[in-house]
Scaffold this motif. Structure first.
Motif, PDB file in Angstrom:
ATOM      1  N   VAL A   4       0.827  -1.205   0.000  1.00 58.97           N
ATOM      2  CA  VAL A   4       0.000   0.000   0.000  1.00 58.97           C
ATOM      3  C   VAL A   4       0.866   1.261   0.000  1.00 58.97           C
ATOM      4  N   SER A   5       1.998   1.221   0.714  1.00 64.49           N
ATOM      5  CA  SER A   5       2.875   2.392   0.739  1.00 64.49           C
ATOM      6  C   SER A   5       3.437   2.671  -0.649  1.00 64.49           C
ATOM      7  N   LEU A   6       3.697   1.631  -1.427  1.00 65.09           N
ATOM      8  CA  LEU A   6       4.161   1.833  -2.803  1.00 65.09           C
ATOM      9  C   LEU A   6       3.071   2.480  -3.653  1.00 65.09           C
ATOM     10  N   ALA A   7       1.823   2.052  -3.432  1.00 63.12           N
ATOM     11  CA  ALA A   7       0.711   2.666  -4.159  1.00 63.12           C
ATOM     12  C   ALA A   7       0.558   4.137  -3.767  1.00 63.12           C
ATOM     13  N   GLY A   8       0.664   4.433  -2.473  1.00 60.39           N
ATOM     14  CA  GLY A   8       0.576   5.808  -2.018  1.00 60.39           C
ATOM     15  C   GLY A   8       1.723   6.656  -2.537  1.00 60.39           C
ATOM     16  N   PHE A   9       2.903   6.074  -2.616  1.00 61.82           N
ATOM     17  CA  PHE A   9       4.077   6.786  -3.145  1.00 61.82           C
ATOM     18  C   PHE A   9       3.861   7.157  -4.609  1.00 61.82           C
ATOM     19  N   ALA A  10       3.389   6.181  -5.387  1.00 60.37           N
ATOM     20  CA  ALA A  10       3.135   6.445  -6.809  1.00 60.37           C
ATOM     21  C   ALA A  10       2.005   7.456  -6.986  1.00 60.37           C
ATOM     22  N   GLY A  11       0.944   7.328  -6.187  1.00 58.69           N
ATOM     23  CA  GLY A  11      -0.186   8.238  -6.297  1.00 58.69           C
ATOM     24  C   GLY A  11       0.179   9.669  -5.970  1.00 58.69           C
ATOM     25  N   ALA A  12       1.037   9.850  -4.947  1.00 61.68           N
ATOM     26  CA  ALA A  12       1.437  11.195  -4.556  1.00 61.68           C
ATOM     27  C   ALA A  12       2.384  11.813  -5.585  1.00 61.68           C
ATOM     28  N   CYS A  13       3.326  11.017  -6.073  1.00 62.95           N
ATOM     29  CA  CYS A  13       4.326  11.560  -6.996  1.00 62.95           C
ATOM     30  C   CYS A  13       3.728  11.893  -8.363  1.00 62.95           C
ATOM     31  N   TYR A  14       2.782  11.083  -8.821  1.00 57.40           N
ATOM     32  CA  TYR A  14       2.202  11.278 -10.156  1.00 57.40           C
ATOM     33  C   TYR A  14       0.802  11.892 -10.102  1.00 57.40           C
ATOM     34  N   ARG A  15       0.383  12.337  -8.915  1.00 59.85           N
ATOM     35  CA  ARG A  15      -0.935  12.951  -8.724  1.00 59.85           C
ATOM     36  C   ARG A  15      -2.045  12.078  -9.291  1.00 59.85           C
ATOM     37  N   ASN A  16      -1.910  10.769  -8.998  1.00 58.24           N
ATOM     38  CA  ASN A  16      -2.915   9.817  -9.454  1.00 58.24           C
ATOM     39  C   ASN A  16      -3.976   9.690  -8.367  1.00 58.24           C
ATOM     40  N   THR A  17      -5.127  10.262  -8.615  1.00 54.48           N
ATOM     41  CA  THR A  17      -6.182  10.299  -7.599  1.00 54.48           C
ATOM     42  C   THR A  17      -6.664   8.909  -7.217  1.00 54.48           C
ATOM     43  N   PHE A  18      -6.772   8.018  -8.202  1.00 59.42           N
ATOM     44  CA  PHE A  18      -7.260   6.668  -7.911  1.00 59.42           C
ATOM     45  C   PHE A  18      -6.317   5.945  -6.957  1.00 59.42           C
ATOM     46  N   LEU A  19      -4.998   6.041  -7.221  1.00 67.28           N
ATOM     47  CA  LEU A  19      -4.039   5.370  -6.346  1.00 67.28           C
ATOM     48  C   LEU A  19      -4.065   5.961  -4.943  1.00 67.28           C
ATOM     49  N   MET A  20      -4.235   7.278  -4.852  1.00 60.06           N
ATOM     50  CA  MET A  20      -4.323   7.894  -3.536  1.00 60.06           C
ATOM     51  C   MET A  20      -5.592   7.450  -2.811  1.00 60.06           C
TER      52      MET A  20
END
Length: 285
Positions: free
Chosen positions: A56-72
Motif C-alpha cells: 500500500v505504501s508503494l501505491a501511495g508513493f506512486a499516487g502522490a508523486c504522479y498525482r494519481n487520484t485513484f491510487l491515492m
C-alpha cells in the motif's frame, strides 16, 4: 500544491521502511517459533500486516508523486483497514499475554513458572494436548536444554553457580525440576531425588533424567512457554505501537494530499473557495 504531494511521497517511502520493520518483527517471531517459543501461528498476522503496508505504501508513493487520484484513494481506503487490523493485533497481543509472570525464588537468579498463574485463550491453546505434543517436540528438537551446559576453565558449573544464572522461561520450566521438589543437583539437566516435599508438586513425579524427556510434560514447562511468548510479544508490541502512531500521522497527511489532488483536478485556485459571495451592485443616481 505540489509540496504536499512531495511530502506524502517521502512519508510513504518512510512507511515502506516501517513495513520492513514490521516484517522483521514477524520474521523474528517466526525464528523464535521454530527454535524457542515453538508456537508457530502467532507470527503470521504480523507478517501479513507488514506485507500489506509495504504494498500500500508503494501505491501511495506512486499516487502522490504522479498525482494519481485513484491510487491515492486506494491508498487511503486500504490503509484505513490496515491501521484497524494493526490496532486489533496490538490489543489481541496484550490481551492474550496479560496475565502471568515468573515468581522470584529465594537465593536464585532465575524465576520459577507456574501454570496456574496464567489464564485465557493462549493458555488453553498451549495446554491443548494436540498443540502441546507439537510444542514439546519443537523444544526437544531445538536442543535448548542441551545447550545449557556451562563450565569455567574446564571445571563443571557448581550448584551455587547454576543457582545464580539468569535462565530463560523455557530453560527454567522445561530443563530442570521445580525448586519445590528439592532435587539434588548433578549438572544442569541431571537431578536426583532428594529430601524435598515431592508430593506437593505433581511436576516432581513427571521429571526424568532421560534427556529426551526431562520436564517436557510438566506444567512448569507449559508455563515457561507462556512466559517466553509473553516476553517476545511484548517486545514486538512496543515496536508496533510506535509504528501505529507514525502510520496515523502519515494517514492524516495522506488525506491532505488526496484533497489537494482533487482540488487540482477540479481547477480550484489554492486558498479560494469554489463559489464566491456575490457583491451588491452600486445604484447610480
Amino acid at each position: 500544491m505540489r509540496a504536499s504531494n512531495h511530502l506524502i511521497g517521502l512519508l510513504n517511502f518512510l512507511t515502506f521502511l516501517l513495513s520492513i520493520v514490521i516484517l522483521g518483527g514477524g520474521i523474528w517471531l517466526s525464528s523464535r517459533a521454530n527454535n524457542t517459543d515453538c508456537l508457530k501461528f502467532l507470527q503470521w498476522p504480523l507478517i501479513v500486516i507488514g506485507a500489506s503496508i509495504m504494498v500500500v505504501s508503494l501505491a501511495g508513493f506512486a499516487g502522490a508523486c504522479y498525482r494519481n487520484t485513484f491510487l491515492m484513494w486506494l491508498y487511503l481506503f486500504v490503509m484505513f483497514f490496515i491501521i484497524g487490523a494493526l490496532i486489533g493485533f496490538i490489543i489481541f497481543a496484550y490481551a492474550v499475554t496479560d496475565k502471568g509472570s515468573g515468581r522470584l525464588v529465594s537465593n536464585k537468579g532465575y524465576l520459577e513458572y507456574y501454570l496456574q498463574d496464567y489464564s485465557g485463550w493462549l493458555k488453553d491453546r498451549v495446554v491443548d494436548e494436540k498443540y502441546w505434543a507439537k510444542i514439546s517436540s519443537c523444544i526437544r528438537d531445538s536442543k535448548v536444554c542441551s545447550k545449557m551446559g556451562s563450565n569455567f576453565n574446564g571445571v563443571p558449573e557448581t550448584y551455587d553457580m547454576f543457582s545464580m544464572r539468569k535462565l530463560s522461561p523455557i530453560e527454567s520450566g522445561c530443563c530442570k525440576p521445580p525448586a519445590d521438589c528439592g532435587f539434588v543437583y548433578v549438572n544442569e539437566t541431571l537431578w536426583n531425588p532428594g529430601g524435598g516435599l515431592i508430593a506437593t508438586d505433581l511436576d516432581c513425579s513427571k521429571w526424568s533424567n532421560d534427556q529426551q524427556l526431562l520436564c517436557y510434560q510438566c506444567d512448569s514447562c507449559k508455563a515457561g512457554v507462556l512466559g517466553s511468548l509473553k516476553k517476545s510479544w511484548r517486545k514486538v508490541s512496543i515496536i508496533n505501537i510506535v509504528v501505529l502512531i507514525l502510520l496515523l500521522i502519515f494517514y492524516v497527511i495522506g488525506y491532505a494530499a488526496f484533497r489537494n489532488n482533487k482540488r487540482i483536478d477540479n481547477n480550484e485556485p489554492y486558498g479560494e473557495a469554489r463559489m464566491t459571495k456575490a457583491q451588491p451592485s452600486r445604484i447610480q443616481l
